[in-house]
Design an enzyme around this catalytic site. Structure first.
Site, short mmCIF file in Angstrom:
data_model
loop_
_atom_site.label_atom_id
_atom_site.label_comp_id
_atom_site.label_asym_id
_atom_site.label_seq_id
_atom_site.Cartn_x
_atom_site.Cartn_y
_atom_site.Cartn_z
N ARG B 219 0.86 -1.18 0.00
CA ARG B 219 0.00 0.00 0.00
C ARG B 219 0.90 1.23 0.00
O ARG B 219 1.65 1.44 0.96
CB ARG B 219 -0.88 0.03 1.26
CG ARG B 219 -1.67 -1.25 1.51
CD ARG B 219 -2.95 -1.30 0.69
NE ARG B 219 -3.48 -2.66 0.66
CZ ARG B 219 -4.66 -3.02 1.22
NH1 ARG B 219 -5.40 -2.13 1.83
NH2 ARG B 219 -5.08 -4.27 1.14
N GLU B 221 0.63 4.17 0.85
CA GLU B 221 0.01 5.24 1.63
C GLU B 221 1.08 6.22 2.12
O GLU B 221 2.04 5.83 2.76
CB GLU B 221 -0.76 4.66 2.82
CG GLU B 221 -2.06 4.02 2.37
CD GLU B 221 -2.73 3.20 3.47
OE1 GLU B 221 -2.21 3.19 4.60
OE2 GLU B 221 -3.76 2.58 3.17
N ARG B 227 -0.66 2.19 12.79
CA ARG B 227 -1.32 0.95 12.42
C ARG B 227 -1.14 0.54 10.96
O ARG B 227 -1.69 -0.47 10.54
CB ARG B 227 -2.80 0.99 12.78
CG ARG B 227 -3.55 2.25 12.35
CD ARG B 227 -5.03 2.00 12.28
NE ARG B 227 -5.75 2.17 13.54
CZ ARG B 227 -7.06 1.95 13.68
NH1 ARG B 227 -7.78 1.52 12.65
NH2 ARG B 227 -7.66 2.13 14.83
N HIS B 228 -0.39 1.32 10.19
CA HIS B 228 -0.21 1.00 8.77
C HIS B 228 1.26 0.74 8.42
O HIS B 228 2.14 1.38 8.95
CB HIS B 228 -0.74 2.13 7.89
CG HIS B 228 -2.22 2.27 7.95
ND1 HIS B 228 -2.85 3.14 8.79
CD2 HIS B 228 -3.20 1.63 7.26
CE1 HIS B 228 -4.17 3.04 8.64
NE2 HIS B 228 -4.40 2.13 7.72
N GLU B 371 -9.69 -2.85 14.18
CA GLU B 371 -10.06 -3.76 13.10
C GLU B 371 -8.84 -4.58 12.70
O GLU B 371 -7.81 -4.01 12.38
CB GLU B 371 -10.57 -2.92 11.92
CG GLU B 371 -10.95 -3.74 10.70
CD GLU B 371 -10.08 -3.40 9.50
OE1 GLU B 371 -9.94 -2.22 9.16
OE2 GLU B 371 -9.51 -4.36 8.93
N SER B 374 -10.95 -7.50 7.36
CA SER B 374 -12.14 -7.26 6.57
C SER B 374 -12.46 -8.54 5.84
O SER B 374 -11.56 -9.22 5.33
CB SER B 374 -11.91 -6.15 5.55
OG SER B 374 -12.08 -4.90 6.15
N ARG B 422 -0.43 -6.47 12.24
CA ARG B 422 -1.39 -5.77 13.09
C ARG B 422 -1.94 -6.70 14.18
O ARG B 422 -2.07 -6.31 15.34
CB ARG B 422 -2.53 -5.20 12.25
CG ARG B 422 -3.34 -4.19 13.04
CD ARG B 422 -4.53 -3.68 12.27
NE ARG B 422 -4.19 -2.64 11.30
CZ ARG B 422 -5.09 -1.91 10.65
NH1 ARG B 422 -6.38 -2.13 10.86
NH2 ARG B 422 -4.71 -1.00 9.79
#
Lengths: 448, 448
Positions: B219, B221, B227-228, B371, B374, B422
């Site tokens: 990712r 980002e 958390r990433h 979370e 998913s 995570r």
């Protein structure tokens, strides 16, 4: 032949009371009522009677019924019926259909006939349709076998005290020195896709002593061959506190034995389908030093080997020799010359402990005529490593993140890597390694 | 304190006769002579007597001797000595040194004091030295735990009939629609690093029905959060022939139970070291529809949630509610709104079978306030999928390699993905997910 619209998504009455049976379990249910789920592998309508070959994860089975409106091939379906022994049916049993439901109807026929064992189409076309051709029994068999190889790799190494690691595939420099790297823009910085977890797995020997990784690696090789992929699954091992590379070969010998045992237990049907034979792994795989191997190939077969390594023909002849004389499909070629190995390969030592400049403790493993592993002992001594980096004309600055760790007491260590697809292809007699990968990447192929 | 040069690389006499003992096995050898291998974790010289804390893969142990020239910390060493119960020593035993050998001497002191439990340095500095700081007991504990999570993932899914797959990480388009992708030059073509194996694992449901993959995903980002990660290990599952997303949650419930059981069996020491507690996984993890969850958080805690999803504070409060009222560290938040899910999420159905436009069969799993998954049912019907692709304003042409497969009878299916780092971080109370990865990649970090 007609198709019927998809039934509403409610389970049949039988589904609520009958557990699912897999096609390969039918021999345990002779005369019983079973419920099958799967895909329409093939179908035939003889008017009064319809034949359906149902494919599930475990195999195929013939289902026979009347008044059935069979949907297009590859539709997913549910069959409830009675099992009957039938010597001519695949697996020796058929199912007499009592209830039939279309779970999800195909909207058009597949671009290739999935039940065909050999497709007479351009291999590129077959790969274009890989998203559905991979459902074919032969196609999927290779991937099933590969999954079992990988699982045996996990279980055996765990038993031997190894810890699994996950190392970066986005890196700032290549492990092998910079050639054949895919380039990447990393937030404005130049980055590369890792060719190998080599440096990271060595670092992790300082943490867990024995480590392994299962992950993709990348080689930006322009040329297309039947044995190379641009993205492949690398099974990597590194172990510390070894005496020399013999310890590494001994581990690999045990690992291969465990892998073949698992394939024997779980993939007999796949080997039979592909007409392939599982090799016996000798308790002690034969070893031959590279220089002797070159000599043998020349003297016995009259094949003169150029370069410093073995060429493909020499690999084939050497394998033939060990198959004929020792009944072994495997042979370790040891003591590779310095010129054929990367900077981190540990030198062979003289009897007085002096490092040799000509030979390393690197080895290759040949299997049925092809190299499936490079391995060996690595340099653990900081001074020796820095000498080697300089001798290879690499930039010591660029190597700092790697070389620094060798200031901190790294024990003698070594390891190896197995290309999962190449081992799979060779085991199963698949001529091109691309068919041992679900969605291969090559020079011209970025999809599907 | 002096160091001695590295001994020649020959095994000691004891090495030839004494098998290696791990430090955690000392309790089985009280009074016996053992041979240890490991690293100099810490050392102290009191003149007449020297103390050495030796660290191996299993833990640390205190060794006591006299006349020892202890090398720099992190040197790898061999100790032969007698085991003696000693209540104050780590593990309750110490080893009285009889023979001592330096296997590989460190050439300088580590940039960080490895034995320190908490480093009072800039966290970025710690990551700069990750190649050696990762040897720290706390640092490596997280990676050990993660390895065991991954292994439990393999073993449990195998028991449930899943096949492991390996799918491409170099792709021609993003699974989630194009944002946050790392770009790559693939032999002159624009390519991307895969954000998820989503589309490929769905295709493979048509082959093996139940599949899983353990592989890195990417990712791009820009923003840094605790958390990433830009590269992380994704534990992916996809299963066919489901009734609805309940089947997927049931599988995940069983999987989490198996993971926690394995951690209990193999990582008790790591949890104790980090002061962390293993959660109990309820036999039936509570479920709450997202809209009810939003309402509950507002009514009980007075927290008004913006957007369509839950915000981090709402996740925390909802977890708190289920911990307090049902004693569960886990909660499934179900029936996610369409606006918060990707195009492939299966719509919730009306009782008459009509698809709803507002809600999906997507769910999130919260664990201790965050979370970690998913998941959900995916669209399997071709017409429904094409409608969804158009409704999301995606280019149907660009999706062909994916959408084509849904012409061919894909059964109802669903799955989920767990971010390994995570989950590891949350289990162990590690505040920043970067410390749950061996060599993290973030906005500014491409090395080591």
């Amino acid at each position: 032949m007609t198709t019927e619209p998809q039934s509403p998504q409610v389970p049949s009455v039988s589904a609520l009371t009958l557990p699912r049976t897999l096609t390969r379990q039918l021999n345990q249910h002779d005369g019983q009522r079973v419920r099958l789920l799967g895909f329409v592998h093939a179908r035939r309508d003889l008017g009064g009677v319809q034949f359906l070959v149902l494919r599930d994860v475990s195999g195929i089975t013939q289902c026979v019924g009347s008044g059935l409106h069979l949907p297009l091939p590859e539709s997913s379906v549910e069959v409830v019926g009675r099992v009957k022994a039938h010597p001519k049916a695949p697996g020796g049993y058929e199912v007499q259909v009592e209830e039939f439901r279309v779970i999800s109807a195909a909207v058009e026929a597949p671009p290739l006939e999935i039940p065909k064992m050999e497709w007479n189409v351009n291999p590129e076309t077959m790969l274009d349709y890989r998203y559905v051709s991979v459902r074919g029994l032969r196609e999927r068999a290779a991937l099933k076998v590969q999954g079992e190889i990988v699982y045996a790799f996990h279980t055996y190494l765990r038993e031997q005290g190894f810890t699994e690691i996950s190392t970066p595939k986005i890196v700032s420099a290549g492990a092998e020195g910079g050639a054949n790297l895919f380039k990447l823009d990393y937030f404005g910085e130049q980055a590369y896709l890792a060719q190998s977890p080599q440096l990271y797995k060595q670092i992790m020997v300082g943490v867990f002593e024995r480590v392994y990784e299962v992950a993709p690696v990348y080689r930006a090789e322009e040329h297309a061959t039947s044995r190379h992929l641009n993205e492949y699954l690398s099974l990597d091992v590194e172990m510390g506190f070894i005496h020399d590379e013999e310890d590494v070969m001994t581990l690999q010998n045990g690992l291969l034995t465990a892998i073949m045992q698992r394939l024997k237990d779980t993939c007999a049907a796949e080997f039979e389908l592909l007409g392939a034979t599982l090799p016996d792994v000798p308790a002690h795989i034969p070893r031959i030093p590279l220089l002797e191997a070159r000599q043998l190939v020349t003297e016995k077969f009259g094949h003169v080997v150029g370069g410093k390594d073995l060429d493909p023909e020499a690999e084939r002849l050497l394998s033939q020799h060990f198959a004929e004389t020792q009944g072994s499909d495997f042979v370790f070629v040891t003591k590779y010359p310095r010129a054929a190995r990367p900077f981190y390969a540990h030198p062979e030592l003289e009897t007085d402990g002096t490092p040799r400049t000509d030979l390393t403790r690197g080895y290759d493993l040949l299997f049925r005529g092809i190299e499936i592993t490079s391995g060996g002992q690595r340099i653990h001594d900081y001074a020796m490593l820095m000498d080697s980096i300089r001798a290879y004309k690499m930039n010591p600055e660029a190597m700092t993140g790697y070389s620094e760790v060798f200031k901190h007491g790294m024990p003698p260590h070594g390891g190896f890597a197995i290309g999962a697809e190449r081992l799979t292809a060779k085991l199963l007699g698949i001529a091109n390694v691309r068919y041992a990968r679900a969605f291969p990447r090559d020079r011209h192929r970025l999809t599907p």
